[in-house]
Design a protein around this motif. Structure first.
Motif, PDB file in Angstrom:
ATOM      1  N   UNK A 142      28.721  40.237  53.065  1.00  0.00           N
ATOM      2  CA  UNK A 142      29.289  41.313  52.155  1.00  0.00           C
ATOM      3  C   UNK A 142      29.670  41.988  50.743  1.00  0.00           C
ATOM      4  N   UNK A 143      29.121  40.501  50.355  1.00  0.00           N
ATOM      5  CA  UNK A 143      28.588  40.781  48.684  1.00  0.00           C
ATOM      6  C   UNK A 143      27.731  41.974  48.407  1.00  0.00           C
TER       7      UNK A 143
ATOM      8  N   UNK B 248      33.432  47.325  44.905  1.00  0.00           N
ATOM      9  CA  UNK B 248      33.968  47.808  43.357  1.00  0.00           C
ATOM     10  C   UNK B 248      34.524  46.693  42.890  1.00  0.00           C
ATOM     11  N   UNK B 249      35.511  45.899  44.082  1.00  0.00           N
ATOM     12  CA  UNK B 249      36.596  44.403  43.224  1.00  0.00           C
ATOM     13  C   UNK B 249      36.862  43.656  44.431  1.00  0.00           C
ATOM     14  N   UNK B 250      37.217  42.638  43.621  1.00  0.00           N
ATOM     15  CA  UNK B 250      36.854  41.223  45.107  1.00  0.00           C
ATOM     16  C   UNK B 250      39.002  41.060  44.825  1.00  0.00           C
TER      17      UNK B 250
ATOM     18  N   UNK C 200      45.330  37.365  47.717  1.00  0.00           N
ATOM     19  CA  UNK C 200      45.807  38.385  46.677  1.00  0.00           C
ATOM     20  C   UNK C 200      46.363  37.502  45.064  1.00  0.00           C
ATOM     21  N   UNK C 201      45.435  35.738  45.413  1.00  0.00           N
ATOM     22  CA  UNK C 201      45.919  34.854  44.131  1.00  0.00           C
ATOM     23  C   UNK C 201      44.634  35.047  43.504  1.00  0.00           C
ATOM     24  N   UNK C 202      43.328  36.130  43.762  1.00  0.00           N
ATOM     25  CA  UNK C 202      42.646  36.219  42.838  1.00  0.00           C
ATOM     26  C   UNK C 202      41.802  37.126  42.516  1.00  0.00           C
ATOM     27  N   UNK C 203      42.249  38.440  41.779  1.00  0.00           N
ATOM     28  CA  UNK C 203      40.902  39.503  41.568  1.00  0.00           C
ATOM     29  C   UNK C 203      39.967  39.836  40.318  1.00  0.00           C
ATOM     30  N   UNK C 204      39.253  40.687  40.906  1.00  0.00           N
ATOM     31  CA  UNK C 204      38.463  40.261  40.363  1.00  0.00           C
ATOM     32  C   UNK C 204      37.121  41.718  40.390  1.00  0.00           C
ATOM     33  N   UNK C 205      37.078  42.292  39.301  1.00  0.00           N
ATOM     34  CA  UNK C 205      36.005  43.542  38.953  1.00  0.00           C
ATOM     35  C   UNK C 205      34.784  43.463  39.499  1.00  0.00           C
ATOM     36  N   UNK C 206      34.466  43.600  41.131  1.00  0.00           N
ATOM     37  CA  UNK C 206      33.172  42.756  41.299  1.00  0.00           C
ATOM     38  C   UNK C 206      32.252  43.520  40.703  1.00  0.00           C
TER      39      UNK C 206
ATOM     40  N   UNK D  27      31.811  44.184  36.889  1.00  0.00           N
ATOM     41  CA  UNK D  27      32.262  43.218  35.656  1.00  0.00           C
ATOM     42  C   UNK D  27      31.918  42.157  35.645  1.00  0.00           C
ATOM     43  N   UNK D  28      32.724  41.640  36.583  1.00  0.00           N
ATOM     44  CA  UNK D  28      33.081  39.845  36.935  1.00  0.00           C
ATOM     45  C   UNK D  28      34.411  39.591  36.276  1.00  0.00           C
ATOM     46  N   UNK D  29      35.461  40.767  35.572  1.00  0.00           N
ATOM     47  CA  UNK D  29      36.855  40.589  34.904  1.00  0.00           C
ATOM     48  C   UNK D  29      37.353  40.573  35.347  1.00  0.00           C
ATOM     49  N   UNK D  30      38.301  38.848  35.419  1.00  0.00           N
ATOM     50  CA  UNK D  30      39.315  38.651  36.004  1.00  0.00           C
ATOM     51  C   UNK D  30      40.686  39.513  35.983  1.00  0.00           C
ATOM     52  N   UNK D  31      41.110  40.516  37.409  1.00  0.00           N
ATOM     53  CA  UNK D  31      42.370  41.322  36.709  1.00  0.00           C
ATOM     54  C   UNK D  31      43.411  40.265  37.085  1.00  0.00           C
ATOM     55  N   UNK D  32      43.455  39.100  37.926  1.00  0.00           N
ATOM     56  CA  UNK D  32      44.912  38.891  37.983  1.00  0.00           C
ATOM     57  C   UNK D  32      44.425  37.043  38.497  1.00  0.00           C
ATOM     58  N   UNK D  33      45.137  36.285  38.115  1.00  0.00           N
ATOM     59  CA  UNK D  33      44.859  34.610  39.099  1.00  0.00           C
ATOM     60  C   UNK D  33      46.831  34.398  38.888  1.00  0.00           C
ATOM     61  N   UNK D  34      47.112  33.879  40.231  1.00  0.00           N
ATOM     62  CA  UNK D  34      48.503  33.019  40.201  1.00  0.00           C
ATOM     63  C   UNK D  34      48.203  31.734  40.736  1.00  0.00           C
ATOM     64  N   UNK D  35      47.826  30.278  39.737  1.00  0.00           N
ATOM     65  CA  UNK D  35      47.867  28.923  40.577  1.00  0.00           C
ATOM     66  C   UNK D  35      48.920  28.807  40.540  1.00  0.00           C
ATOM     67  N   UNK D  36      48.833  27.467  41.394  1.00  0.00           N
ATOM     68  CA  UNK D  36      50.115  26.935  42.284  1.00  0.00           C
ATOM     69  C   UNK D  36      49.898  25.072  40.246  1.00  0.00           C
ATOM     70  N   UNK D  37      50.972  24.791  40.776  1.00  0.00           N
ATOM     71  CA  UNK D  37      50.951  24.161  38.874  1.00  0.00           C
ATOM     72  C   UNK D  37      51.041  22.226  39.434  1.00  0.00           C
TER      73      UNK D  37
END
Length: 268
Positions: free
Chosen positions: A63-64, A69-71, A76-82, A84-94
């Motif tokens: 798949x890689x 272009x994006x992962x 949906x909790x982790x979004x990355x530009x495939x 540049x590997x720039x992280x666009x969004x992350x939503x973690x559990x406390x």
């Protein structure tokens, strides 16, 4: 069909689920036509993304190799530009939330798994865990306290009575369960979904929902099917998804994705 073809003309990015959409989950089979699809989409300037319940560790080499272009990972909790590997969004559990979930699962006699951005651990690796998680991630290491050292984006229930698990009041307003296997459910934020992750990508690109098409088959695609401008369900999809789909295509083995994109006149 005429209205669907009109919608298809507005598509600028396409998101693909992995399991039983791009490839067969149990056998790992991915048709050669998938490589053709991605090549033609790139040539036409249509961007591609992977929208999956898997984390980055679970995005298999084939798949890689498609060079999306994006992962949009972990539902949906982790979004990355495939690229540049720039992280666009992350939503973690406390940590507090993780501990509440663990306490509940222990009372329910259910094991569990932690999902970090690029790794996973289980509280116990046994036959039940192997049947559920093995085909997706292979054997995982045990570490019931993994959340103490890693950021956790999602958890999984693991039990032979998964269909009987019910969230207690103290958790029902924080998380929800999305069953993906008889022995396991994703534990995701109440408002978390692939749709939330894909929205981050559209915002980055200055695109609208009408510019997006997605392919999927499971219950974790429901919100995405409600959100996207155009949604295609695989033939083997959950009944709920088949009802929501704009178009239903053939199975992975029968080149369903290629057939759909040709029928929608997005590629030749």
């Amino acid at each position: 069909m005429e209205k669907i073809l009109e919608k298809a003309q507005k598509i600028k990015i396409i998101f693909f689920d992995i399991d039983d959409t791009l490839r067969v989950k149990d056998s790992g089979f991915m048709p050669e036509s998938i490589n053709e699809v991605f090549k033609k989409l790139h040539e036409k300037g249509i961007m591609t993304g992977i929208a999956t319940g898997r984390n980055l560790f679970g995005v298999v080499p084939e798949v890689r190799a498609l060079k999306p272009d994006y992962y949009v990972a972990i539902n949906g909790a982790y979004v990355e530009n495939a690229c540049t590997q720039k992280v666009l969004y992350k939503n973690t559990f406390s940590k507090d939330l993780v501990e509440e979930i663990i306490a509940w699962l222990r009372t329910e006699q259910s094991e569990y798994s932690f999902v970090a951005a690029d790794s996973l651990r289980v509280s116990k690796w046994d036959k039940i865990a192997s049947e559920a998680i093995g085909p997706v991630y292979a054997e995982l290491k045990e570490n019931p306290d993994y959340y103490q050292t890693e950021e956790i984006y999602q958890m999984l229930t693991i039990s032979d009575h998964d269909d009987q698990l019910k969230l207690p009041e103290n958790l029902a307003d924080k998380i929800r369960l999305v069953r993906w296997h008889p022995n396991s459910s994703d534990i995701v934020p109440l408002e978390g979904s692939k749709a939330i992750g894909c929205q981050q990508v559209l915002q980055e690109l200055g695109l609208k929902a009408e510019n997006m098409l997605n392919f999927g088959d499971g219950l974790n695609d429901r919100e995405l099917f409600d959100f996207a401008g155009l949604s295609v369900a695989m033939k083997v999809s959950h009944p709920e998804l088949l009802e929501k789909a704009d178009y239903i295509t053939d199975s992975v083995e029968n080149d369903g994705i290629l057939k759909a994109l040709q029928a929608l006149k997005i590629i030749d």
